[in-house]
Design a protein around this motif. Sequence first.
Motif, PDB file in Angstrom:
ATOM      1  N   THR A 190       0.831  -1.207   0.000  1.00 31.91           N
ATOM      2  CA  THR A 190       0.000   0.000   0.000  1.00 31.91           C
ATOM      3  C   THR A 190       0.865   1.256   0.000  1.00 31.91           C
ATOM      4  N   SER A 191       1.945   1.217   0.794  1.00 30.46           N
ATOM      5  CA  SER A 191       2.848   2.364   0.831  1.00 30.46           C
ATOM      6  C   SER A 191       3.510   2.590  -0.521  1.00 30.46           C
ATOM      7  N   GLU A 192       3.965   1.493  -1.151  1.00 35.82           N
ATOM      8  CA  GLU A 192       4.591   1.624  -2.468  1.00 35.82           C
ATOM      9  C   GLU A 192       3.594   2.110  -3.514  1.00 35.82           C
ATOM     10  N   GLN A 193       2.352   1.604  -3.417  1.00 35.80           N
ATOM     11  CA  GLN A 193       1.329   2.064  -4.358  1.00 35.80           C
ATOM     12  C   GLN A 193       1.052   3.553  -4.166  1.00 35.80           C
ATOM     13  N   ASN A 194       1.013   3.985  -2.912  1.00 33.20           N
ATOM     14  CA  ASN A 194       0.805   5.415  -2.650  1.00 33.20           C
ATOM     15  C   ASN A 194       1.963   6.241  -3.192  1.00 33.20           C
ATOM     16  N   LYS A 195       3.194   5.715  -3.008  1.00 34.21           N
ATOM     17  CA  LYS A 195       4.352   6.425  -3.546  1.00 34.21           C
ATOM     18  C   LYS A 195       4.286   6.490  -5.065  1.00 34.21           C
ATOM     19  N   LEU A 196       3.892   5.351  -5.683  1.00 32.85           N
ATOM     20  CA  LEU A 196       3.786   5.319  -7.137  1.00 32.85           C
ATOM     21  C   LEU A 196       2.724   6.297  -7.628  1.00 32.85           C
ATOM     22  N   THR A 197       1.576   6.310  -6.926  1.00 28.54           N
ATOM     23  CA  THR A 197       0.510   7.241  -7.311  1.00 28.54           C
ATOM     24  C   THR A 197       0.982   8.686  -7.173  1.00 28.54           C
ATOM     25  N   ALA A 198       1.695   8.964  -6.060  1.00 23.59           N
ATOM     26  CA  ALA A 198       2.204  10.322  -5.859  1.00 23.59           C
ATOM     27  C   ALA A 198       3.214  10.686  -6.940  1.00 23.59           C
ATOM     28  N   ALA A 199       4.092   9.707  -7.285  1.00 27.92           N
ATOM     29  CA  ALA A 199       5.086   9.977  -8.333  1.00 27.92           C
ATOM     30  C   ALA A 199       4.410  10.206  -9.675  1.00 27.92           C
ATOM     31  N   GLN A 200       3.399   9.386  -9.981  1.00 23.60           N
ATOM     32  CA  GLN A 200       2.674   9.570 -11.239  1.00 23.60           C
ATOM     33  C   GLN A 200       1.967  10.914 -11.271  1.00 23.60           C
ATOM     34  N   GLN A 201       1.356  11.290 -10.142  1.00 24.78           N
ATOM     35  CA  GLN A 201       0.686  12.586 -10.081  1.00 24.78           C
ATOM     36  C   GLN A 201       1.686  13.715 -10.220  1.00 24.78           C
ATOM     37  N   SER A 202       2.849  13.543  -9.545  1.00 19.48           N
ATOM     38  CA  SER A 202       3.895  14.563  -9.653  1.00 19.48           C
ATOM     39  C   SER A 202       4.402  14.671 -11.084  1.00 19.48           C
ATOM     40  N   ALA A 203       4.597  13.483 -11.716  1.00 16.45           N
ATOM     41  CA  ALA A 203       5.049  13.505 -13.108  1.00 16.45           C
ATOM     42  C   ALA A 203       4.014  14.147 -14.017  1.00 16.45           C
ATOM     43  N   GLN A 204       2.746  13.812 -13.774  1.00 17.12           N
ATOM     44  CA  GLN A 204       1.681  14.413 -14.580  1.00 17.12           C
ATOM     45  C   GLN A 204       1.630  15.921 -14.369  1.00 17.12           C
ATOM     46  N   ASN A 205       1.784  16.337 -13.107  1.00 25.01           N
ATOM     47  CA  ASN A 205       1.796  17.775 -12.836  1.00 25.01           C
ATOM     48  C   ASN A 205       3.000  18.442 -13.502  1.00 25.01           C
ATOM     49  N   ALA A 206       4.149  17.724 -13.452  1.00 19.98           N
ATOM     50  CA  ALA A 206       5.348  18.291 -14.081  1.00 19.98           C
ATOM     51  C   ALA A 206       5.158  18.398 -15.591  1.00 19.98           C
ATOM     52  N   VAL A 207       4.557  17.358 -16.189  1.00 19.86           N
ATOM     53  CA  VAL A 207       4.302  17.402 -17.634  1.00 19.86           C
ATOM     54  C   VAL A 207       3.336  18.529 -17.973  1.00 19.86           C
ATOM     55  N   SER A 208       2.279  18.646 -17.155  1.00 16.40           N
ATOM     56  CA  SER A 208       1.308  19.722 -17.400  1.00 16.40           C
ATOM     57  C   SER A 208       1.968  21.092 -17.257  1.00 16.40           C
ATOM     58  N   ALA A 209       2.790  21.235 -16.195  1.00 15.39           N
ATOM     59  CA  ALA A 209       3.476  22.514 -15.992  1.00 15.39           C
ATOM     60  C   ALA A 209       4.446  22.795 -17.144  1.00 15.39           C
ATOM     61  N   ALA A 210       5.171  21.718 -17.590  1.00 19.71           N
ATOM     62  CA  ALA A 210       6.111  21.901 -18.695  1.00 19.71           C
ATOM     63  C   ALA A 210       5.377  22.273 -19.979  1.00 19.71           C
ATOM     64  N   ASN A 211       4.238  21.606 -20.211  1.00 20.50           N
ATOM     65  CA  ASN A 211       3.453  21.935 -21.404  1.00 20.50           C
ATOM     66  C   ASN A 211       2.931  23.359 -21.347  1.00 20.50           C
ATOM     67  N   ALA A 212       2.443  23.744 -20.150  1.00 23.44           N
ATOM     68  CA  ALA A 212       1.935  25.108 -20.007  1.00 23.44           C
ATOM     69  C   ALA A 212       3.055  26.129 -20.198  1.00 23.44           C
TER      70      ALA A 212
END
Length: 220
Positions: free
Chosen positions: A89-111
Amino acid sequence: MQSSNQSPAIHDRPTQQCLTSSPTQAYSPVPPVTRRRWVKPLLFTIGAIVLLFVGVGIGAASQQSTINSYKHQVAALQGQVSTERADVTSEQNKLTAAQQSAQNAVSAANAKAAAQYAAREAAAQKLLHKLQHEQGIVQKSTISADGVYVVGKDIPAGTYHTSGAGANASPGGQCYFATLNSTNTEDISDNNNFNGPETVDVSGAYAFQISGGCTWAKAG
């Protein structure tokens, strides 16, 4: 005397009878004691039952000990499973957070890239407009075709210069200019025929007429 001697004899008879009859009564045979044969088997049976219960108790205690051991093992395995689930569960939460962070980074980079592209596009358009304006000014400030150019409309006011040559100029030929007070080519303020360099100020003229193929450029 005889009577006294016989009396004892008479008395002796009953005594003898008593003696002879008394032993028969005193030593009469006693009936034999019957032994209880069922006691010994009963004791064996009781002992066997006791041993059976003891064995059952020992077996039950051993079985209970085994069950308790299994219970401890199961509890330990359940603890390990719980720990591993928590880790997953902890690893899944970390993965979800990393994916969200990556998505936010991609969105910020695109913007950011979109904003930079828009800024560069705006700057390029501005530069293009400026260049077109300057090209228009240059085009209007450089004339060579024969014709009449209205000052302030077709060409900006100022001083124009020619070297006496141009793409359309005839070798050794003459060029002509005239400053006009109107678009009427007969309404001349000043004019000249030349075959060399020439400079004319058209600021006070209404129109500027040229011919001969010489290229005129605004010099001031």
